[in-house]
Scaffold this motif. Structure first.
Motif, short mmCIF file in Angstrom:
data_model
loop_
_atom_site.label_atom_id
_atom_site.label_comp_id
_atom_site.label_asym_id
_atom_site.label_seq_id
_atom_site.Cartn_x
_atom_site.Cartn_y
_atom_site.Cartn_z
N UNK A 43 0.82 -1.21 0.00
CA UNK A 43 0.00 0.00 0.00
C UNK A 43 0.86 1.26 0.00
N UNK A 44 1.99 1.23 0.69
CA UNK A 44 2.88 2.39 0.75
C UNK A 44 4.28 1.93 0.38
N UNK A 45 4.54 1.84 -0.92
CA UNK A 45 5.82 1.32 -1.37
C UNK A 45 6.95 2.32 -1.17
N UNK A 46 6.63 3.60 -0.93
CA UNK A 46 7.68 4.59 -0.74
C UNK A 46 8.22 4.59 0.70
N UNK A 47 7.54 3.94 1.62
CA UNK A 47 7.99 3.91 3.01
C UNK A 47 9.20 3.00 3.15
N UNK A 48 10.16 3.44 3.93
CA UNK A 48 11.36 2.64 4.14
C UNK A 48 11.06 1.55 5.18
N UNK A 49 11.97 0.61 5.27
CA UNK A 49 11.80 -0.48 6.24
C UNK A 49 11.78 0.06 7.66
N UNK A 50 12.58 1.09 7.93
CA UNK A 50 12.62 1.67 9.27
C UNK A 50 11.27 2.28 9.65
#
Length: 75
Positions: A43-50
């Protein structure tokens, strides 16, 4: 009635095929499932793993004496 049971594998060639199939078929299924799961859309592919882990991994520490200090000051 007969007490004898028939064997499903009747020749060494069938035995070799079944040994290889019993190893490679589950391996192929697992690999295909891994590809399917990794290709799913997020859903939010721009969010980083952190950013994704932060709400789960965040720990809030509170001093045990801090709650007692305001109560003593009120007396």
């Amino acid at each position: 009635m007969s007490n004898e049971h028939g064997n499903l594998i009747k020749s060494p060639k069938q035995l070799i095929i079944m040994v290889f199939a019993s190893f490679f078929v589950p391996l192929i299924i697992i690999l295909l499932l891994m590809v399917f799961v990794n290709n799913g859309t997020r859903s939010d592919s721009s969010a980083s793993a952190e950013e994704l882990i932060k709400p789960v991994a965040q720990l809030n520490f509170k001093d045990a004496n801090e709650a007692a200090a305001p109560a003593q000051a009120a007396k």
